[in-house]
Design an enzyme around this catalytic site. Structure first.
Site, PDB file in Angstrom:
ATOM      1  CE1 TYR A 199       7.822  17.077 -32.929  1.00 46.61           C
ATOM      2  CE2 TYR A 199       8.925  16.594 -30.843  1.00 46.61           C
ATOM      3  CZ  TYR A 199       7.823  16.357 -31.745  1.00 46.61           C
ATOM      4  OH  TYR A 199       6.762  15.832 -31.028  1.00 46.61           O
ATOM      5  CB  SER A 210       6.846  16.968 -27.345  1.00 44.99           C
ATOM      6  OG  SER A 210       7.699  15.790 -27.328  1.00 44.99           O
TER       7      SER A 210
HETATM    8  P1  NAD Z   1       0.566  12.441 -37.309  1.00 45.61           P
HETATM    9  O1  NAD Z   1       1.679  12.645 -38.296  1.00 45.61           O
HETATM   10  O2  NAD Z   1      -0.208  11.459 -36.960  1.00 45.61           O
HETATM   11  O3  NAD Z   1      -0.333  13.678 -37.513  1.00 45.61           O
HETATM   12  C1  NAD Z   1       0.192  15.132 -37.734  1.00 45.61           C
HETATM   13  C2  NAD Z   1      -0.995  15.900 -38.229  1.00 45.61           C
HETATM   14  O4  NAD Z   1      -0.641  17.168 -38.724  1.00 45.61           O
HETATM   15  C3  NAD Z   1      -1.696  15.274 -39.282  1.00 45.61           C
HETATM   16  O5  NAD Z   1      -3.072  15.445 -39.473  1.00 45.61           O
HETATM   17  C4  NAD Z   1      -1.274  15.868 -40.594  1.00 45.61           C
HETATM   18  O6  NAD Z   1      -2.088  16.028 -41.727  1.00 45.61           O
HETATM   19  C5  NAD Z   1      -0.994  17.373 -39.990  1.00 45.61           C
HETATM   20  N1  NAD Z   1      -0.117  18.143 -40.853  1.00 45.61           N
HETATM   21  C6  NAD Z   1       0.957  18.106 -41.232  1.00 45.61           C
HETATM   22  N2  NAD Z   1       1.464  18.916 -41.990  1.00 45.61           N
HETATM   23  C7  NAD Z   1       0.496  19.843 -41.969  1.00 45.61           C
HETATM   24  C8  NAD Z   1       0.396  21.164 -42.517  1.00 45.61           C
HETATM   25  N3  NAD Z   1       1.372  21.715 -43.297  1.00 45.61           N
HETATM   26  N4  NAD Z   1      -0.816  21.928 -42.405  1.00 45.61           N
HETATM   27  C9  NAD Z   1      -1.802  21.374 -41.612  1.00 45.61           C
HETATM   28  N5  NAD Z   1      -1.759  20.123 -41.007  1.00 45.61           N
HETATM   29  C10 NAD Z   1      -0.666  19.205 -41.313  1.00 45.61           C
HETATM   30  O7  NAD Z   1       1.342  12.982 -35.722  1.00 45.61           O
HETATM   31  P2  NAD Z   1       1.030  12.871 -34.264  1.00 45.61           P
HETATM   32  O8  NAD Z   1       1.914  11.891 -33.581  1.00 45.61           O
HETATM   33  O9  NAD Z   1      -0.442  12.578 -34.009  1.00 45.61           O
HETATM   34  O10 NAD Z   1       1.612  14.119 -33.886  1.00 45.61           O
HETATM   35  C11 NAD Z   1       0.388  15.284 -33.603  1.00 45.61           C
HETATM   36  C12 NAD Z   1       1.160  16.312 -32.523  1.00 45.61           C
HETATM   37  O11 NAD Z   1       1.691  15.512 -31.458  1.00 45.61           O
HETATM   38  C13 NAD Z   1       2.426  17.037 -33.080  1.00 45.61           C
HETATM   39  O12 NAD Z   1       2.520  18.342 -32.638  1.00 45.61           O
HETATM   40  C14 NAD Z   1       3.495  16.027 -32.419  1.00 45.61           C
HETATM   41  O13 NAD Z   1       4.686  16.827 -32.330  1.00 45.61           O
HETATM   42  C15 NAD Z   1       2.807  16.041 -31.079  1.00 45.61           C
HETATM   43  N6  NAD Z   1       3.618  14.616 -30.469  1.00 45.61           N
HETATM   44  C16 NAD Z   1       3.517  13.384 -30.924  1.00 45.61           C
HETATM   45  C17 NAD Z   1       4.217  12.441 -30.150  1.00 45.61           C
HETATM   46  C18 NAD Z   1       4.194  10.975 -30.636  1.00 45.61           C
HETATM   47  O14 NAD Z   1       5.071   9.890 -30.074  1.00 45.61           O
HETATM   48  N7  NAD Z   1       3.327  10.727 -31.631  1.00 45.61           N
HETATM   49  C19 NAD Z   1       4.783  12.875 -28.994  1.00 45.61           C
HETATM   50  C20 NAD Z   1       4.804  13.921 -28.325  1.00 45.61           C
HETATM   51  C21 NAD Z   1       4.346  14.965 -29.087  1.00 45.61           C
END
Ligand code: NAD
Length: 253
Positions: free
Chosen positions: A148, A135
């Site tokens: 986080y 991130s």
């Molecule tokens: P999201 O909430 O859409 O997806 C999260 C995924 O993790 C889902 O498939 C969920 O089912 C899974 N998950 C949650 N708890 C779990 C568990 N206990 N065991 C297994 N799977 C589990 O979120 P996203 O935005 O797609 O985030 C994905 C990654 O990207 C994360 O690591 C997040 O920190 C990172 N990220 C997101 C952003 C953003 O702006 N969305 C920015 C930077 C980094």
């Protein structure tokens, strides 16, 4: 045309939603056999498996024993995308200790377990790609996101360490570091941010989230996925221990 990842097997954690799902789709489009992981409605997950020709393992990645079982069940993988993550927004003195533990377990410790269990087979084959969804918060901080930010900084350090350890084995390890991508993870933090900062939804969207990104646009999950695919191409064989910002200019400031 021969698809580039036709002989590869890829585990994408947290791929039932958001960025992980986009990465899974992009790897499958290049011919990889994809193993989905994450929470969600069983019917929808079955539909995704059909769409992508993918397998699914629903291990709870906060549980080290469940990760070990999953890694045994799915067999060898060539591409590991550590992507599952969660967020919680609260001031430090009000930050729930159980949320701290969950965020560290899912966003950081799970990557340690999947990686340590995937690496022996990658070494045997002399090829592997480890891609960690970090991130912008792996490089800079924002208030009210202590767990986080700590986990993502940790993930960046972990990635550099394994990149060094694996450098002579044909295995690369890199971070992709997105800014704000419009996914459920971002949408769900809006109410808590409204409460923590005493703001309206529109103020959180414009004055907190998009204020960080000079482009004033959310990043598309498909653009993050394209970067992950690039890291699996032969042209990326010399890229390891790197963190690729895809954050609309956020961390340039
Ligand atoms: P999201 O909430 O859409 O997806 C999260 C995924 O993790 C889902 O498939 C969920 O089912 C899974 N998950 C949650 N708890 C779990 C568990 N206990 N065991 C297994 N799977 C589990 O979120 P996203 O935005 O797609 O985030 C994905 C990654 O990207 C994360 O690591 C997040 O920190 C990172 N990220 C997101 C952003 C953003 O702006 N969305 C920015 C930077 C980094």
């Amino acid at each position: 045309m021969r698809r580039m990842l036709k002989d590869k097997r890829a585990l994408v954690t947290g791929s039932t939603s958001g960025i992980g799902l986009a990465v899974a789709r992009a790897l499958a489009a290049e011919g990889a056999e994809v193993i989905l992981n994450g929470l969600g409605d069983p019917g929808e997950i079955a539909r995704l498996c059909d769409e992508l020709g993918a397998l699914y393992n629903g291990a709870n990645l906060m549980d080290a024993a469940a990760i070990a079982t999953m890694m045994g069940e799915i067999g060898p993988i060539d591409i590991l995308v550590n992507n599952a993550g969660m967020q919680h927004v609260a001031a430090i003195e009000a930050f729930p200790a159980d949320k701290w533990d969950s965020i560290l377990a899912l966003n950081l410790t799970a990557a340690f377990h999947t990686t340590r269990l995937a690496v022996p087979r990658m070494k045997e084959r002399g090829w592997g790609r480890i891609i960690n969804t970090a991130s912008a918060h792996s490089a800079v901080a924002s208030p009210f996101k202590s767990a986080y930010v700590a986990a993502k900084h940790g993930l960046a350090g972990f990635t550099k360490t394994i990149a060094l350890e694996l450098a002579t084995h044909g295995i690369t390890a890199n971070c992709i570091s997105p800014g704000y991508v419009w996914t459920p993870l971002v949408e769900n933090q809006i109410p808590d941010t409204m409460a923590a900062r005493g703001m309206t939804r529109e103020e959180v969207m414009n004055d907190i989230l998009l204020a960080k990104q000079p482009t004033k646009q959310f990043i598309a999950p498909e653009d993050v996925a394209a970067l992950a695919v690039f890291l699996c191409t032969p042209a990326a064989r010399g890229i390891t221990g790197a963190s690729y910002a895809i954050d609309g200019g956020w961390t340039a400031e």
